[in-house]
Design a protein around this motif. Sequence first.
Motif, PDB file in Angstrom:
ATOM      1  N   MET B  16       0.831  -1.203   0.000  1.00 15.09           N
ATOM      2  CA  MET B  16       0.000   0.000   0.000  1.00 15.09           C
ATOM      3  C   MET B  16       0.866   1.254   0.000  1.00 15.09           C
ATOM      4  O   MET B  16       0.593   2.217  -0.730  1.00 15.09           O
ATOM      5  N   HIS B  24       0.637   9.015  -6.177  1.00 15.90           N
ATOM      6  CA  HIS B  24       0.278  10.376  -5.777  1.00 15.90           C
ATOM      7  C   HIS B  24       1.128  11.388  -6.521  1.00 15.90           C
ATOM      8  O   HIS B  24       2.270  11.108  -6.889  1.00 15.90           O
ATOM      9  N   ARG B  29       2.417  13.707   0.005  1.00 23.43           N
ATOM     10  CA  ARG B  29       1.683  12.442   0.036  1.00 23.43           C
ATOM     11  C   ARG B  29       2.579  11.273  -0.354  1.00 23.43           C
ATOM     12  O   ARG B  29       2.446  10.164   0.170  1.00 23.43           O
TER      13      ARG B  29
ATOM     14  N   ALA C  16      -4.391  -1.384  11.274  1.00 28.66           N
ATOM     15  CA  ALA C  16      -3.264  -0.701  10.619  1.00 28.66           C
ATOM     16  C   ALA C  16      -3.518  -0.603   9.123  1.00 28.66           C
ATOM     17  O   ALA C  16      -3.274   0.436   8.495  1.00 28.66           O
ATOM     18  N   ILE C  17      -4.035  -1.701   8.517  1.00 37.21           N
ATOM     19  CA  ILE C  17      -4.283  -1.674   7.078  1.00 37.21           C
ATOM     20  C   ILE C  17      -5.386  -0.662   6.754  1.00 37.21           C
ATOM     21  O   ILE C  17      -5.294   0.086   5.772  1.00 37.21           O
ATOM     22  N   ALA C  20      -3.895   2.729   6.885  1.00 38.40           N
ATOM     23  CA  ALA C  20      -3.079   2.979   5.696  1.00 38.40           C
ATOM     24  C   ALA C  20      -3.969   3.292   4.498  1.00 38.40           C
ATOM     25  O   ALA C  20      -3.653   4.157   3.669  1.00 38.40           O
ATOM     26  N   PHE C  21      -5.119   2.596   4.406  1.00 42.97           N
ATOM     27  CA  PHE C  21      -6.048   2.859   3.313  1.00 42.97           C
ATOM     28  C   PHE C  21      -6.559   4.292   3.388  1.00 42.97           C
ATOM     29  O   PHE C  21      -6.599   5.012   2.377  1.00 42.97           O
ATOM     30  N   ALA C  23      -5.009   6.767   4.732  1.00 39.08           N
ATOM     31  CA  ALA C  23      -3.899   7.653   4.377  1.00 39.08           C
ATOM     32  C   ALA C  23      -3.734   7.743   2.868  1.00 39.08           C
ATOM     33  O   ALA C  23      -3.283   8.761   2.344  1.00 39.08           O
ATOM     34  N   LEU C  24      -4.082   6.679   2.149  1.00 35.52           N
ATOM     35  CA  LEU C  24      -3.900   6.712   0.692  1.00 35.52           C
ATOM     36  C   LEU C  24      -5.035   7.439  -0.004  1.00 35.52           C
ATOM     37  O   LEU C  24      -4.807   8.128  -0.993  1.00 35.52           O
ATOM     38  N   VAL C  25      -6.280   7.262   0.449  1.00 37.63           N
ATOM     39  CA  VAL C  25      -7.390   7.762  -0.350  1.00 37.63           C
ATOM     40  C   VAL C  25      -7.908   9.121   0.100  1.00 37.63           C
ATOM     41  O   VAL C  25      -8.669   9.742  -0.632  1.00 37.63           O
ATOM     42  N   THR C  26      -7.519   9.605   1.282  1.00 36.76           N
ATOM     43  CA  THR C  26      -8.090  10.869   1.729  1.00 36.76           C
ATOM     44  C   THR C  26      -7.608  12.016   0.841  1.00 36.76           C
ATOM     45  O   THR C  26      -6.559  11.927   0.196  1.00 36.76           O
ATOM     46  N   ARG C  27      -8.413  13.098   0.823  1.00 37.99           N
ATOM     47  CA  ARG C  27      -8.072  14.214  -0.060  1.00 37.99           C
ATOM     48  C   ARG C  27      -7.143  15.209   0.621  1.00 37.99           C
ATOM     49  O   ARG C  27      -6.403  15.916  -0.055  1.00 37.99           O
ATOM     50  N   THR C  29      -4.038  16.472   3.060  1.00 39.63           N
ATOM     51  CA  THR C  29      -2.754  15.981   3.553  1.00 39.63           C
ATOM     52  C   THR C  29      -2.705  15.819   5.073  1.00 39.63           C
ATOM     53  O   THR C  29      -2.158  14.821   5.538  1.00 39.63           O
ATOM     54  N   ALA C  32      -4.006  12.542   6.021  1.00 42.52           N
ATOM     55  CA  ALA C  32      -3.100  11.468   5.605  1.00 42.52           C
ATOM     56  C   ALA C  32      -1.951  11.322   6.597  1.00 42.52           C
ATOM     57  O   ALA C  32      -1.558  10.197   6.938  1.00 42.52           O
ATOM     58  N   VAL C  33      -1.417  12.445   7.078  1.00 30.68           N
ATOM     59  CA  VAL C  33      -0.293  12.384   8.027  1.00 30.68           C
ATOM     60  C   VAL C  33      -0.733  11.742   9.340  1.00 30.68           C
ATOM     61  O   VAL C  33      -0.055  10.873   9.891  1.00 30.68           O
ATOM     62  N   ALA C  36      -1.106   8.062   8.880  1.00 33.55           N
ATOM     63  CA  ALA C  36       0.182   7.368   8.860  1.00 33.55           C
ATOM     64  C   ALA C  36       0.721   7.207  10.281  1.00 33.55           C
ATOM     65  O   ALA C  36       1.310   6.171  10.618  1.00 33.55           O
ATOM     66  N   VAL C  39      -1.018   4.281  11.722  1.00 35.53           N
ATOM     67  CA  VAL C  39      -0.435   3.017  11.259  1.00 35.53           C
ATOM     68  C   VAL C  39       0.738   2.633  12.140  1.00 35.53           C
ATOM     69  O   VAL C  39       0.866   1.485  12.585  1.00 35.53           O
TER      70      VAL C  39
END
Lengths: 238, 119, 86
Positions: B16, B24, B29, C16-17, C20-21, C23-27, C29, C32-33, C36, C39
Amino acid sequence: MTSNFTSRAAVALVLLLLLGTAFWSLTTGYSADAALNRTAEYYAVNTPAETGAQNVVTAIIVTYRGLDTLGEVTVLFLTAAIVALVLGQSKAPRGASGSGFLPSGELLQTGTKMLLPLILMFGAYIFVNGHLTPGGGFQGGAVLASGMLLLLLADPGKRFRKAVIHRVESLSGLFYVLIGLAGMAWAGGFLDNRILPLGQFGQILSAGAIPLIYTLIGLKVGAEFSSILESLEETEDA
Amino acid sequence: MLPQIAMATGFVLILMGLYGALTHRNILRMIVGFTIADTGVNVVLVSVGYLPGRTAPILDSAVPVADAATRIIDPVPQALVLTAIVIGLGVTALMLAYAYRLFRARHSLDISNFTELKW
Amino acid sequence: MIALPLAAVIGFGLAAIAAAFVALVTRTTPVAVIAAGLVSLFASVIFLVLAAPDVAMTEAAIGSGLTTFLFFYVMGRIRREGGNDQ
């Protein structure tokens, strides 16, 4: 633009799918060993007699693999220096620097005054007890740096004295190397902990030079983390 | 069973994180993706050192010194991961400092605005 | 009835997964931090169950604490200089 983006994502997905199949075969084919391998068994059997430390991980980091730890601390020092160099060269445009800080509240300032000594003492506790309990120089150094972080948050305008941090950093590095050299002179080799008596197993003043070395590592790591945090935080170009 | 599940978790985190770093466009990101992959690598390494039915490598009253070799798990991967976490923070700090420099150069964090090394 | 350590590893691994998901898909930042950092926090619980207390302490203090603050400091610098870090 969108087609470009989706093709990027598709290529990444294909690559990760290949990597994932390799990982899948690794995971399904894995079975845990029944016994320790030879290196680990040596460490498990000989740690009490040779180093006097209860925590085998500490014995490996400080004594058996002490030279690697010295290299690691050096890498961390280089990182802190490069971050300061990269950020120091970039002068903020006039008027944009230092203007975004709001003064922190009374609560945070008073809380910092009360909590900071406790946090620093807890960090010192962690790295002094590194040979007995979980923890050690790296964890204690991170706790020290979090105390410094609290100080930065409570009083963003004030610099905490850079000179003190740099002096702590370089002095602890110097003594770390000197203890290593003393090990060559009076014990088995570089960073041998038996320059001091091993003492009674399980006491706080035991395990030879391990508490001393881990204290120095803790101070050095804490100073390095603090200087990274400070150089990322500061905006006014002094 | 325990180490396999932890290992699978670590591998999924690696995949992932790498996916995020590859797809990204915002530099920050991408760095977040790298830190997730970093955590995944650490989970995989620690789960390799785990042996079922044993305890942490600390020789206190719970683990007598005499039968340490049959009671504790492998301490070497733990020492390795301890190092890796600390170095990981240094790498992240370096990446963030360079990201800030790139932002100062172009006033943008979008990776597609940096075309000097593109081919 | 599955054993407690196994349940803990499965639960925190899934958490945790999921983080992480996010953190990847959010708009945004900042989300996302924070994800992470979560995680890292869940991973440190996994380390504790895998009988690695040293690593768990380090991951909790460094991976989820200091790293998050480094990100926020850099994002603060960028925002003060007029960029939008979305």
